[in-house]
Design a protein around this motif. Structure first.
Motif, short mmCIF file in Angstrom:
data_model
loop_
_atom_site.label_atom_id
_atom_site.label_comp_id
_atom_site.label_asym_id
_atom_site.label_seq_id
_atom_site.Cartn_x
_atom_site.Cartn_y
_atom_site.Cartn_z
N VAL A 207 42.11 63.60 46.39
CA VAL A 207 42.12 64.39 45.14
C VAL A 207 41.97 65.85 45.55
CG1 VAL A 207 41.01 64.73 42.91
CG2 VAL A 207 41.01 62.46 43.95
N LYS A 208 43.08 66.59 45.48
CA LYS A 208 43.13 67.91 46.11
C LYS A 208 42.51 69.02 45.25
CE LYS A 208 47.13 66.79 48.96
NZ LYS A 208 47.09 65.34 48.67
N HIS A 209 42.52 68.85 43.94
CA HIS A 209 41.97 69.87 43.05
C HIS A 209 40.87 69.25 42.19
CE1 HIS A 209 45.27 72.46 44.27
NE2 HIS A 209 46.12 71.49 43.96
N GLU A 210 39.86 70.04 41.90
CA GLU A 210 38.72 69.51 41.14
C GLU A 210 39.15 69.05 39.76
OE1 GLU A 210 34.32 70.80 39.43
OE2 GLU A 210 35.53 72.25 40.54
N PRO A 211 39.00 67.75 39.45
CA PRO A 211 39.29 67.29 38.09
C PRO A 211 38.16 67.76 37.17
CG PRO A 211 39.36 65.48 39.71
CD PRO A 211 38.69 66.64 40.36
N MET B 22 34.36 62.29 41.07
CA MET B 22 33.42 61.91 42.12
C MET B 22 34.12 61.77 43.47
SD MET B 22 30.65 62.13 40.56
CE MET B 22 29.73 61.81 42.06
N ALA B 23 35.35 61.26 43.47
CA ALA B 23 36.11 61.19 44.73
C ALA B 23 36.32 62.59 45.29
CB ALA B 23 37.45 60.48 44.50
N TRP B 24 36.60 63.54 44.40
CA TRP B 24 36.77 64.93 44.83
C TRP B 24 35.46 65.49 45.38
CZ3 TRP B 24 34.38 69.37 43.00
CH2 TRP B 24 34.89 70.58 43.49
N ARG B 25 34.35 65.25 44.67
CA ARG B 25 33.05 65.76 45.11
C ARG B 25 32.66 65.18 46.47
NH1 ARG B 25 29.52 68.02 40.90
NH2 ARG B 25 27.75 67.64 42.27
N LEU B 26 32.96 63.89 46.65
CA LEU B 26 32.55 63.20 47.88
C LEU B 26 33.58 63.34 49.00
CD1 LEU B 26 31.21 60.00 46.11
CD2 LEU B 26 29.80 61.70 47.28
N ALA C 252 38.50 54.35 51.67
CA ALA C 252 38.72 55.02 50.38
C ALA C 252 37.81 54.42 49.32
CB ALA C 252 40.19 54.87 49.96
N ILE C 253 37.72 55.11 48.20
CA ILE C 253 37.16 54.51 46.99
C ILE C 253 38.30 53.77 46.30
CG2 ILE C 253 36.17 54.98 44.72
CD1 ILE C 253 34.90 57.50 45.96
N CYS C 254 38.13 52.49 46.05
CA CYS C 254 39.15 51.70 45.36
C CYS C 254 38.68 51.49 43.93
CB CYS C 254 39.38 50.36 46.04
SG CYS C 254 40.75 49.42 45.32
N TYR C 255 39.47 51.96 42.97
CA TYR C 255 39.10 51.91 41.55
C TYR C 255 40.00 50.92 40.83
CZ TYR C 255 38.54 53.61 36.72
OH TYR C 255 38.32 53.71 35.38
N LEU C 256 39.41 49.83 40.37
CA LEU C 256 40.14 48.81 39.62
C LEU C 256 39.88 49.07 38.13
CD1 LEU C 256 39.35 45.63 41.76
CD2 LEU C 256 41.20 47.29 42.03
N ASP C 257 40.87 49.66 37.47
CA ASP C 257 40.72 50.09 36.09
C ASP C 257 40.97 48.93 35.13
OD1 ASP C 257 40.43 51.73 33.88
OD2 ASP C 257 42.42 52.64 34.05
N GLU C 258 40.08 48.75 34.18
CA GLU C 258 40.16 47.66 33.19
C GLU C 258 40.30 46.30 33.87
OE1 GLU C 258 39.32 47.99 30.27
OE2 GLU C 258 39.52 50.13 29.87
N ILE C 259 39.29 45.99 34.65
CA ILE C 259 39.35 44.79 35.50
C ILE C 259 39.45 43.50 34.69
CG2 ILE C 259 36.84 44.63 35.68
CD1 ILE C 259 38.12 43.87 38.83
N VAL C 260 38.92 43.48 33.46
CA VAL C 260 38.96 42.23 32.70
C VAL C 260 40.38 41.86 32.28
CG1 VAL C 260 36.61 42.31 31.82
CG2 VAL C 260 38.43 43.40 30.53
N GLU C 261 41.32 42.79 32.40
CA GLU C 261 42.72 42.46 32.10
C GLU C 261 43.29 41.52 33.16
OE1 GLU C 261 44.27 43.19 29.36
OE2 GLU C 261 42.57 44.34 28.61
N ALA C 262 42.70 41.54 34.36
CA ALA C 262 43.19 40.67 35.44
C ALA C 262 42.63 39.25 35.26
CB ALA C 262 42.77 41.22 36.79
N ARG C 263 43.36 38.28 35.77
CA ARG C 263 42.89 36.89 35.70
C ARG C 263 41.65 36.71 36.59
NH1 ARG C 263 48.41 35.49 37.10
NH2 ARG C 263 47.53 34.57 38.99
N GLN C 264 40.78 35.78 36.18
CA GLN C 264 39.55 35.58 36.94
C GLN C 264 39.82 35.06 38.34
OE1 GLN C 264 36.97 33.18 34.45
NE2 GLN C 264 36.16 34.99 33.42
N ASP C 265 40.92 34.30 38.51
CA ASP C 265 41.22 33.80 39.86
C ASP C 265 41.73 34.93 40.76
OD1 ASP C 265 43.59 33.97 38.35
OD2 ASP C 265 44.61 32.50 39.59
N THR C 266 42.10 36.06 40.15
CA THR C 266 42.48 37.23 40.93
C THR C 266 41.26 38.05 41.32
OG1 THR C 266 44.66 37.37 39.89
CG2 THR C 266 43.83 39.37 40.91
#
Length: 270
Positions: free
Chosen positions: A12-16, A55-59, A103-117
């Motif tokens: 993340v090159k510029h501060e969000p 936070m990725a930018w800060r860290l 890296a920081i891996c961000y899984l957005d809206e995780i409940v949309e994925a199947r539980q077996d995933t």
């Protein structure tokens, strides 16, 4: 695969822009220092994804984001063999890439994925910090800087769409909500370019709409939609048209509810 991935492409090159509403920045920094997996809970468009970017930018860590959906398979996260002119080769998925590079891996809206995933994340979120690539016969040991972050909207919880307790209890959690009025006005003004008086009117409309959640609306008007409205107003679109386009039409198809929302807009911009 991992050797050819440049971490800079995920930097993340510029501060969000992010306006803190409490002590969430300090709490997250403490969690990251322990490499604690984190869960961000809150309504749509309240700033969860922006917070992770900030936070990725800060860290100063690379950030790999995955928008989860019900068709996503474990292979989409972990990786798969692909055919090319030379035969088959392994392609890391985003989770494997993040684990390798730290890296920081961000899984957005995780409940949309199947539980077996989602169960594939379990070994990465306890003392093991590993990711088995069963199809390849490899066990990835996560980079010391790797962290997993997930988000979801508790308002959409149901018996069919919720995280298992065995998943939830692997994460620390932060609650997010729409910002307090003064902070939300500052965010809308800064992000859209409108003056604070106009931003305040947009926020007031949102407050009225949020009171309708569960009484005809599934979700209130998000801060994101307020910024959209402000951006259109800043481009010369009339406030009534801008609000209709961003704060009424996307939310509902019910004629009576649209009339109610339009009446709120008229109150402030009529």
């Amino acid at each position: 695969m991992s050797a050819s991935v440049d971490p800079n492409q995920y930097t993340v090159k510029h501060e969000p822009y992010y306006e803190a509403v409490g002590d969430e920045i300090a709490l997250y920094e403490a969690a990251y220092s322990a490499r604690m997996p984190m869960m961000l809970k809150g309504p749509t468009g309240c700033g969860k994804s922006r917070f992770v970017e900030h936070m990725a930018w800060r860290l100063k860590r690379p950030l790999i984001t995955v928008a989860c959906n019900e068709d996503m398979t474990a292979s989409d996260l972990v990786g798969r063999f692909l055919l090319d002119k030379d035969g088959t080769k392994w392609q890391d998925g985003p989770l494997a890439t993040a684990a390798r590079m730290g890296a920081i891996c961000y899984l957005d809206e995780i409940v949309e994925a199947r539980q077996d995933t989602t169960v594939v994340i379990h070994p990465l979120t306890d003392h093991r910090r590993t990711l088995p690539l069963d199809k390849k016969g490899e066990l990835i040991e996560a980079h010391p800087d790797f962290q997993l972050v997930i988000s979801y909207n508790p308002g959409y919880q149901s018996l069919m769409k919720d995280l298992k307790q065995s998943t939830k209890q692997r994460f620390g959690a932060l609650d997010f909500d729409y910002p307090r009025e003064a902070i939300e006005i500052a965010i809308v003004s800064k992000e859209s370019g409108v003056d604070e008086k106009t931003a305040a009117k947009l926020v007031q409309i949102a407050h009225r709409a949020r009171n309708l959640k569960g009484h005809g609306l599934d979700e209130g008007i998000s801060t994101r939609l307020l910024v959209y409205a402000g951006q259109l107003i800043n481009k010369g679109v009339t406030p009534l048209a801008a609000c209709s386009m961003t704060m009424v039409t996307p939310l509902t198809d019910d004629p009576d509810m649209r009339d109610t929302l339009n009446a709120a807009v008229q109150t402030f911009f009529g």
